[in-house]
Design a protein around this motif. Structure first.
Motif, short mmCIF file in Angstrom:
data_model
loop_
_atom_site.label_atom_id
_atom_site.label_comp_id
_atom_site.label_asym_id
_atom_site.label_seq_id
_atom_site.Cartn_x
_atom_site.Cartn_y
_atom_site.Cartn_z
N SER A 115 -45.63 -23.92 -32.80
CA SER A 115 -45.36 -24.66 -31.52
C SER A 115 -44.41 -25.81 -31.40
O SER A 115 -43.71 -25.81 -30.42
CB SER A 115 -46.76 -24.60 -30.82
OG SER A 115 -47.33 -25.77 -31.70
N TYR B 214 -49.02 -14.27 -27.54
CA TYR B 214 -49.13 -14.85 -28.99
C TYR B 214 -50.39 -13.98 -29.57
O TYR B 214 -51.55 -13.71 -29.00
CB TYR B 214 -49.71 -16.43 -28.84
CG TYR B 214 -50.04 -17.01 -30.28
CD1 TYR B 214 -48.87 -17.32 -31.16
CD2 TYR B 214 -51.45 -17.19 -30.72
CE1 TYR B 214 -49.20 -17.84 -32.45
CE2 TYR B 214 -51.58 -17.85 -32.08
CZ TYR B 214 -50.34 -18.12 -32.67
OH TYR B 214 -50.60 -18.78 -34.06
N HIS C 269 -50.47 -23.55 -37.17
CA HIS C 269 -49.86 -22.59 -36.28
C HIS C 269 -50.82 -22.25 -35.06
O HIS C 269 -50.54 -22.58 -34.11
CB HIS C 269 -49.55 -21.52 -37.05
CG HIS C 269 -48.45 -20.47 -36.46
ND1 HIS C 269 -48.60 -19.62 -35.45
CD2 HIS C 269 -47.17 -20.74 -36.98
CE1 HIS C 269 -47.22 -19.25 -35.37
NE2 HIS C 269 -46.52 -19.73 -36.02
N TRP D 21 -50.44 -23.44 -31.06
CA TRP D 21 -50.33 -22.62 -30.03
C TRP D 21 -51.42 -22.51 -29.06
O TRP D 21 -51.31 -22.19 -27.84
CB TRP D 21 -49.94 -20.97 -30.47
CG TRP D 21 -48.37 -21.12 -30.85
CD1 TRP D 21 -47.84 -21.12 -32.04
CD2 TRP D 21 -47.30 -21.22 -30.11
NE1 TRP D 21 -46.73 -21.03 -32.19
CE2 TRP D 21 -46.22 -20.97 -30.64
CE3 TRP D 21 -47.12 -21.10 -28.74
CZ2 TRP D 21 -44.83 -21.03 -30.22
CZ3 TRP D 21 -46.00 -21.10 -27.95
CH2 TRP D 21 -44.76 -21.15 -28.86
N PHE E 32 -48.37 -18.01 -20.52
CA PHE E 32 -48.93 -17.65 -22.17
C PHE E 32 -50.24 -16.75 -22.09
O PHE E 32 -51.09 -17.08 -21.22
CB PHE E 32 -49.49 -19.35 -22.93
CG PHE E 32 -49.75 -19.06 -24.20
CD1 PHE E 32 -48.95 -19.24 -25.02
CD2 PHE E 32 -50.97 -19.00 -24.51
CE1 PHE E 32 -49.20 -19.19 -26.33
CE2 PHE E 32 -51.70 -19.03 -25.63
CZ PHE E 32 -50.69 -19.03 -26.81
#
Ligand code: A3P
Length: 286
Positions: free
Chosen positions: A103, A119, A167, A171, A180
Motif C-alpha cells: 500500500s 484486494y 502487505h 492494505w 476498497f
C-alpha cells in the motif's frame, strides 16, 4: 535485501529481470488512478490470475471471448512491470489493472480518486508454498534452497514485494473506504458464485443468473489452466520451461499441509501471531 537478482526500492525487494527502479518510482509517485479504474491488488500467489479472469468475465457480461483471445497482460496490465505500465498508460478507459504493490508504494493519486480496489488475500502458508514452487520454475530470481530455507526468507520478508504481513496489514488499513473491497482466496474456493455476486455489487454491475453462471464456469481452475491467454505459457522469458503451465499449479486450500512439517508450521504460527497481533480481524485460516 538487494542482491544480484533484486534491487530494493524504499526497502522493498524487486527482481531486476522484471522491474526497473524508474517504473516502480513512477507508479509510486506519478501514476494517475482514474475514477473508473478497477484494480486487483494482491501479494504474489494469492489468486491474482483468478481475480483478473473473474473481473474480465464480469466486465464482458460472462462472455469468454475476451479472456480467450487477449493476453492477460493486455486486458489487465500489471502497472509496475515495464510492459504493463506501457499498456496501462495507453489503455482506453475504463481500465482493468493489476498490481502486487504494497500500500505504501501504491499510486498516491488513489487517495483522491474513486478508483475501485479489489484486494485478494490468502492463507500465508499456502502463499509461501505456492511462491516457493513457482520460483523454482522461474528464470532470473533468487534461488532460495530448500522449502525450509525459503520459509525463513519468506517470514523475514526478504522476497519480491517484501513481507506478506506488512502487505496485508498495510492494505487492511483501507478496509473501511467505500472504494476498497477485500476477499480471500478461501472464500473464492468455497463459493465462487456468491463471491461473483458480491464483486458485482461492489462494482455496481448487474448480471443475469445465466451470465453469472458463465463467469463461474469460465473462471474455473481447469478452464483457466487450459486458457493460453492466462496460464502463463506465452510469457516470454519468464519460466525455465516455457511450455509447462506453472502459474496454475494445484488450486486448492491447505496444500501447505503436504509440504510444511509440523515443526515448521509451529514456527510460522509463532511469527504470524506476533506480526498480526494488532490486526483486529479474523481470516478463514485463523
Ligand atoms: P497454487 O500454486 O497453490 O496452485 P497468483 O495468480 O496470485 O499468482 O496466484 C496463483 C495461485 O492461484 C496458484 O495457487 C494457482 O493455482 C491459483 N489459482 C489460479 N486460478 C485459480 C482458479 N481458477 N481456481 C483455484 N485456484 C486458482
Amino acid at each position: 535485501m538487494a542482491s544480484a537478482t533484486n534491487f530494493t526500492y524504499k526497502g522493498i525487494p524487486f527482481p531486476r529481470a522484471y522491474y526497473t527502479e524508474e517504473d516502480i518510482s513512477y507508479v509510486d509517485n506519478e501514476f494517475q488512478m482514474l475514477d473508473d479504474d478497477v484494480i486487483a491488488v494482491t501479494y504474489p500467489r494469492s489468486g491474482t490470475h483468478w481475480m483478473l479472469e473473474t473481473l474480465a468475465l464480469i466486465r464482458r457480461d460472462g462472455d469468454p471471448t475476451w479472456v480467450l483471445t487477449t493476453p492477460l497482460m493486455e486486458r489487465s496490465p500489471w502497472i509496475e512491470s515495464s510492459p504493463g505500465l506501457k499498456i496501462a498508460l495507453k489503455y482506453p478507459p475504463p481500465r482493468l489493472l493489476a498490481t502486487h504493490m504494497p500500500s505504501q508504494l501504491f499510486p498516491k493519486s488513489f487517495l483522491q480518486s474513486k478508483a475501485k480496489v479489489i484486494y485478494v488475500l490468502r492463507n500465508p502458508k499456502d502463499v509461501a508454498v505456492s511462491l516457493y514452487q513457482l520460483t523454482k520454475t522461474m528464470k532470473a530470481v533468487d534461488n532460495h534452497g530448500t522449502l525450509e530455507e525459503f520459509l525463513e526468507v519468506f517470514l523475514k520478508g526478504n522476497v519480491a514485494y517484501g513481507s506478506w504481513f506488512d502487505h496485508v496489514k498495510g492494505w487492511m488499513k483501507l478496509k473501511d473506504r467505500p472504494n476498497f473491497f477485500f476477499i480471500t482466496y478461501e472464500e473464492l474456493k468455497q463459493d465462487l458464485r456468491g463471491c461473483v455476486e458480491r464483486i458485482c455489487r461492489f462494482l455496481g454491475k448487474e448480471l443475469t443468473g445465466q451470465q453469472i453462471d458463465s463467469v463461474v464456469e469460465n473462471a474455473s481452475f481447469q478452464k483457466m489452466k487450459d486458457n493460453k491467454m492466462t496460464n502463463g505459457t506465452q510469457l516470454p522469458d519468464f519460466f525455465k520451461d516455457k511450455k509447462e503451465v506453472h502459474m496454475l499449479r494445484k488450486g486448492i486450500c491447505e496444500d501447505w499441509k503436504n509440504h510444511i512439517t509440523s515443526k515448521e508450521a509451529e514456527k510460522f504460527d509463532c511469527v504470524y501471531r506476533e506480526k498480526m497481533q494488532d490486526v483486529n480481524m479474523t481470516f478463514p485460516w485463523d
